[in-house]
Design an enzyme around this catalytic site. Structure first.
Site, PDB file in Angstrom:
ATOM      1  N   ARG A  23       0.823  -1.223   0.000  1.00 29.07           N
ATOM      2  CA  ARG A  23       0.000   0.000   0.000  1.00 29.07           C
ATOM      3  C   ARG A  23       0.854   1.269   0.000  1.00 29.07           C
ATOM      4  O   ARG A  23       0.461   2.280   0.586  1.00 29.07           O
ATOM      5  CB  ARG A  23      -0.955   0.045   1.210  1.00 29.07           C
ATOM      6  CG  ARG A  23      -2.043  -0.989   1.198  1.00 29.07           C
ATOM      7  CD  ARG A  23      -3.271  -0.506   0.451  1.00 29.07           C
ATOM      8  NE  ARG A  23      -4.221  -1.601   0.301  1.00 29.07           N
ATOM      9  CZ  ARG A  23      -5.290  -1.767   1.060  1.00 29.07           C
ATOM     10  NH1 ARG A  23      -5.582  -0.888   1.993  1.00 29.07           N
ATOM     11  NH2 ARG A  23      -6.080  -2.788   0.866  1.00 29.07           N
ATOM     12  N   ARG A  27      -3.381   6.522   1.215  1.00 25.58           N
ATOM     13  CA  ARG A  27      -3.916   7.729   1.864  1.00 25.58           C
ATOM     14  C   ARG A  27      -2.967   8.433   2.819  1.00 25.58           C
ATOM     15  O   ARG A  27      -3.213   9.562   3.196  1.00 25.58           O
ATOM     16  CB  ARG A  27      -5.222   7.383   2.594  1.00 25.58           C
ATOM     17  CG  ARG A  27      -6.371   7.151   1.640  1.00 25.58           C
ATOM     18  CD  ARG A  27      -7.490   6.401   2.311  1.00 25.58           C
ATOM     19  NE  ARG A  27      -7.056   5.039   2.587  1.00 25.58           N
ATOM     20  CZ  ARG A  27      -7.808   4.118   3.157  1.00 25.58           C
ATOM     21  NH1 ARG A  27      -9.022   4.404   3.540  1.00 25.58           N
ATOM     22  NH2 ARG A  27      -7.353   2.899   3.355  1.00 25.58           N
ATOM     23  N   ARG A  36      -6.519  11.335  -5.826  1.00 24.12           N
ATOM     24  CA  ARG A  36      -7.794  10.637  -5.657  1.00 24.12           C
ATOM     25  C   ARG A  36      -8.956  11.621  -5.735  1.00 24.12           C
ATOM     26  O   ARG A  36      -9.995  11.329  -6.334  1.00 24.12           O
ATOM     27  CB  ARG A  36      -7.843   9.873  -4.339  1.00 24.12           C
ATOM     28  CG  ARG A  36      -9.012   8.900  -4.334  1.00 24.12           C
ATOM     29  CD  ARG A  36      -9.150   8.152  -3.034  1.00 24.12           C
ATOM     30  NE  ARG A  36      -9.571   9.038  -1.964  1.00 24.12           N
ATOM     31  CZ  ARG A  36     -10.039   8.634  -0.797  1.00 24.12           C
ATOM     32  NH1 ARG A  36     -10.128   7.348  -0.544  1.00 24.12           N
ATOM     33  NH2 ARG A  36     -10.390   9.497   0.117  1.00 24.12           N
ATOM     34  N   ASP A  73      -6.842  -2.837  -7.470  1.00 30.22           N
ATOM     35  CA  ASP A  73      -7.353  -3.484  -6.260  1.00 30.22           C
ATOM     36  C   ASP A  73      -7.706  -4.927  -6.580  1.00 30.22           C
ATOM     37  O   ASP A  73      -8.071  -5.245  -7.720  1.00 30.22           O
ATOM     38  CB  ASP A  73      -8.583  -2.753  -5.728  1.00 30.22           C
ATOM     39  CG  ASP A  73      -8.868  -3.158  -4.284  1.00 30.22           C
ATOM     40  OD1 ASP A  73      -8.271  -2.567  -3.374  1.00 30.22           O
ATOM     41  OD2 ASP A  73      -9.647  -4.109  -4.076  1.00 30.22           O
ATOM     42  N   TYR A 150     -14.766 -11.994  -0.055  1.00 31.61           N
ATOM     43  CA  TYR A 150     -15.483 -10.734  -0.316  1.00 31.61           C
ATOM     44  C   TYR A 150     -16.697 -10.970  -1.213  1.00 31.61           C
ATOM     45  O   TYR A 150     -17.748 -10.362  -1.031  1.00 31.61           O
ATOM     46  CB  TYR A 150     -14.539  -9.701  -0.953  1.00 31.61           C
ATOM     47  CG  TYR A 150     -13.491  -9.191   0.002  1.00 31.61           C
ATOM     48  CD1 TYR A 150     -13.778  -8.145   0.880  1.00 31.61           C
ATOM     49  CD2 TYR A 150     -12.217  -9.752   0.042  1.00 31.61           C
ATOM     50  CE1 TYR A 150     -12.817  -7.671   1.771  1.00 31.61           C
ATOM     51  CE2 TYR A 150     -11.254  -9.292   0.927  1.00 31.61           C
ATOM     52  CZ  TYR A 150     -11.561  -8.260   1.787  1.00 31.61           C
ATOM     53  OH  TYR A 150     -10.616  -7.805   2.674  1.00 31.61           O
TER      54      TYR A 150
HETATM   55  O1  CP3 Z   1      -0.080  -1.746  -2.459  1.00 36.77           O
HETATM   56  C1  CP3 Z   1      -0.315  -0.835  -3.268  1.00 36.77           C
HETATM   57  O2  CP3 Z   1       0.100   0.336  -3.127  1.00 36.77           O
HETATM   58  C2  CP3 Z   1      -1.049  -1.182  -4.564  1.00 36.77           C
HETATM   59  C3  CP3 Z   1      -2.454  -1.059  -4.579  1.00 36.77           C
HETATM   60  C4  CP3 Z   1      -3.330  -1.981  -3.739  1.00 36.77           C
HETATM   61  C5  CP3 Z   1      -4.534  -1.524  -3.155  1.00 36.77           C
HETATM   62  N1  CP3 Z   1      -5.186  -2.613  -2.643  1.00 36.77           N
HETATM   63  C6  CP3 Z   1      -5.010  -0.150  -3.173  1.00 36.77           C
HETATM   64  C7  CP3 Z   1      -6.055   0.259  -2.238  1.00 36.77           C
HETATM   65  C8  CP3 Z   1      -3.225  -3.341  -3.471  1.00 36.77           C
HETATM   66  C9  CP3 Z   1      -2.091  -4.310  -3.801  1.00 36.77           C
HETATM   67  C10 CP3 Z   1      -4.424  -3.735  -2.796  1.00 36.77           C
HETATM   68  C11 CP3 Z   1      -4.713  -5.112  -2.397  1.00 36.77           C
HETATM   69  C12 CP3 Z   1      -5.920  -5.392  -1.622  1.00 36.77           C
HETATM   70  N2  CP3 Z   1      -7.153  -4.808  -1.739  1.00 36.77           N
HETATM   71  C13 CP3 Z   1      -6.022  -6.426  -0.679  1.00 36.77           C
HETATM   72  C14 CP3 Z   1      -4.916  -7.403  -0.329  1.00 36.77           C
HETATM   73  C15 CP3 Z   1      -3.911  -6.832   0.576  1.00 36.77           C
HETATM   74  C16 CP3 Z   1      -4.411  -6.522   1.962  1.00 36.77           C
HETATM   75  O3  CP3 Z   1      -4.446  -5.315   2.280  1.00 36.77           O
HETATM   76  O4  CP3 Z   1      -4.705  -7.451   2.710  1.00 36.77           O
HETATM   77  C17 CP3 Z   1      -7.318  -6.404  -0.167  1.00 36.77           C
HETATM   78  C18 CP3 Z   1      -7.884  -7.327   0.900  1.00 36.77           C
HETATM   79  C19 CP3 Z   1      -8.035  -5.385  -0.857  1.00 36.77           C
HETATM   80  C20 CP3 Z   1      -9.476  -5.027  -0.731  1.00 36.77           C
HETATM   81  C21 CP3 Z   1      -9.640  -3.662  -0.228  1.00 36.77           C
HETATM   82  N3  CP3 Z   1      -9.326  -2.530  -0.938  1.00 36.77           N
HETATM   83  C22 CP3 Z   1     -10.154  -3.272   1.026  1.00 36.77           C
HETATM   84  C23 CP3 Z   1     -10.601  -4.218   2.113  1.00 36.77           C
HETATM   85  C24 CP3 Z   1     -10.127  -1.882   1.051  1.00 36.77           C
HETATM   86  C25 CP3 Z   1     -10.697  -0.996   2.129  1.00 36.77           C
HETATM   87  C26 CP3 Z   1      -9.803  -0.897   3.296  1.00 36.77           C
HETATM   88  C27 CP3 Z   1      -9.053   0.376   3.242  1.00 36.77           C
HETATM   89  O5  CP3 Z   1      -7.832   0.366   3.462  1.00 36.77           O
HETATM   90  O6  CP3 Z   1      -9.713   1.412   3.002  1.00 36.77           O
HETATM   91  C28 CP3 Z   1      -9.565  -1.428  -0.164  1.00 36.77           C
HETATM   92  C29 CP3 Z   1      -9.327  -0.026  -0.568  1.00 36.77           C
HETATM   93  C30 CP3 Z   1      -7.977   0.327  -1.081  1.00 36.77           C
HETATM   94  N4  CP3 Z   1      -7.225  -0.423  -1.918  1.00 36.77           N
HETATM   95  C31 CP3 Z   1      -7.305   1.554  -0.833  1.00 36.77           C
HETATM   96  C32 CP3 Z   1      -6.112   1.523  -1.555  1.00 36.77           C
HETATM   97  C33 CP3 Z   1      -5.075   2.603  -1.674  1.00 36.77           C
HETATM   98  C34 CP3 Z   1      -7.845   2.694  -0.016  1.00 36.77           C
HETATM   99  C35 CP3 Z   1      -8.919   3.317  -0.834  1.00 36.77           C
HETATM  100  C36 CP3 Z   1      -9.012   4.818  -0.752  1.00 36.77           C
HETATM  101  O7  CP3 Z   1      -8.173   5.525  -1.338  1.00 36.77           O
HETATM  102  O8  CP3 Z   1      -9.987   5.251  -0.130  1.00 36.77           O
END
Ligand code: CP3
Length: 345
Positions: A23, A27, A36, A73, A150
């Site tokens: 990540r 944010r 964003r 994602d 999910y």
């Molecule tokens: O790592 C990186 O920088 C690359 C991008 C990336 C994101 N999600 C961006 C993201 C990657 C590799 C993921 C993987 C992901 N997404 C996983 C597996 C890794 C982990 O964290 O366990 C999972 C389970 C998801 C599903 C997901 N996406 C959830 C549960 C959420 C909400 C939780 C949260 O942190 O808000 C997301 C949103 C998400 N994916 C964000 C980002 C940058 C935040 C969204 C935002 O900008 O509001």
């Protein structure tokens, strides 16, 4: 081969480990929040190749990480398969649910995903042109079990209860879903590689809730199938597996699935991991993401301890899970400086 991340993945023990962060585009960075806002919302950002490439590049510009991870994602694939997907601000993802065989009927086939995912492949192509020559580009997908949790529950769940209930109560539907995800993940990752991803990572964030035979059947077996097919199509492609919170199931996992690197969370000790896991593959991960919030001497000490523990074999420095929105960007710099300055023996 000069890129340090590729050298570590090829099994080389380097004087200093290459670094990136789960990540890393996110944010905690003001420049991410600005982009964003420009995109409108998270999914619009994921599907806008210019802006998705821009946020992928932001942490590279700021910190000079050794790898960039494609901004996308794991839930874009279910959406490409026909699931509804939206994000509720401050809460996380919401999807249509799968409670029985009828939930599978609306879904598309493994070869019908590419029109929907074309913007992701375009993001990869832009990045192959724009990344610095020393930076490795990582593509990724969710592992079938994690994505299924999910799709079944329609949201994130603390214990993956609905997915376990379907697995036990209607195993035929559950296995149909796992197979569809396994096959479509192969197609999805293969297209990322064709577009220019140099490494792929499989995120099984909820692998830890699979126990005993269920772990072997639904975490290990799908990963093995995905990896062996990808390696057949793209010989030499390095692959990182992340069966998060697998505990003792980490032992032998990389070898069993054919992964070049095992990413580990922060619930196992680095010395245990060095002894029990590093002889099989490169190791990545382990620093608790909370240190990026709290910083200070504890961050320095933990970072040094992890670098020391893995010094005897191939290692990529990373966190045990994603960096959180409340992290301080200065602490990321402190971590990087500490890794690069840890005295070499
Ligand atoms: O790592 C990186 O920088 C690359 C991008 C990336 C994101 N999600 C961006 C993201 C990657 C590799 C993921 C993987 C992901 N997404 C996983 C597996 C890794 C982990 O964290 O366990 C999972 C389970 C998801 C599903 C997901 N996406 C959830 C549960 C959420 C909400 C939780 C949260 O942190 O808000 C997301 C949103 C998400 N994916 C964000 C980002 C940058 C935040 C969204 C935002 O900008 O509001």
């Amino acid at each position: 081969m000069t890129k340090t991340l590729l050298r570590a993945l090829a099994g080389e023990t380097l004087p200093n480990p290459p670094i990136w962060m789960m990540r890393q585009a996110g944010r905690y960075l003001p420049e991410y929040r600005a982009t964003r806002a420009e995109a409108g919302d998270f999914l619009s950002l994921c599907y806008n190749p210019d802006l998705a490439a821009e946020v992928t590049l932001q942490p590279i510009r700021r910190y000079g990480f050794d790898a960039a991870i494609l901004f996308a994602d794991i839930l874009l694939l279910p959406q490409a398969l026909g699931a509804d997907l939206w994000f509720v601000t401050g809460e996380g993802p919401r999807l249509s649910t799968i409670t029985g065989p009828e939930g599978m009927r609306g879904l598309k086939g493994k070869d019908d995903i590419h029109d929907h995912l074309a913007p992701v492949y375009e993001t990869v192509r832009i990045l192959t042109r724009e990344l610095p020559s020393e930076t490795t580009l990582i593509g990724f997908a969710g592992a079938p079990w994690t994505v299924a949790t999910y799709m079944i529950a329609g949201r994130g769940t603390p214990d993956q209860g609905p997915a376990h209930a379907l697995r036990e109560g209607d195993n035929a539907t559950f296995e149909t879903l796992i197979d569809l995800l396994t096959e479509s993940t192969i197609e999805y990752l293969s297209m990322q590689v064709e577009a220019g991803a140099e490494v792929v990572k499989l995120f099984d964030s909820w692998a830890g809730s699979l126990k005993g035979d269920a772990f072997a059947k639904y975490a290990l077996a799908p990963a093995k199938r995905i990896i062996s097919e990808l390696k057949a199509r793209h010989p030499g492609l390095p692959i990182i597996a992340f069966p998060r919170e697998a505990g003792d199931n980490y032992i032998g996992f990389a070898k069993a699935v054919g992964a070049d690197c095992l990413a580990i969370d922060n619930s196992v000790s680095a010395t245990w991991a060095a002894e029990n896991l590093q002889s099989d593959s490169c190791i990545q991960g382990n620093l608790a993401p909370g240190h990026m919030v709290t910083g200070g001497q504890a961050l320095i000490d933990e970072t040094r301890r992890i670098v020391e523990a893995f010094r005897g074999g191939p290692h990529i420095f990373n966190l045990g899970h994603g960096i959180t929105p409340d992290a301080d960007p200065e602490n990321v710099q402190l971590m990087i400086d500490t890794v690069r300055e840890t005295p070499k023996r």
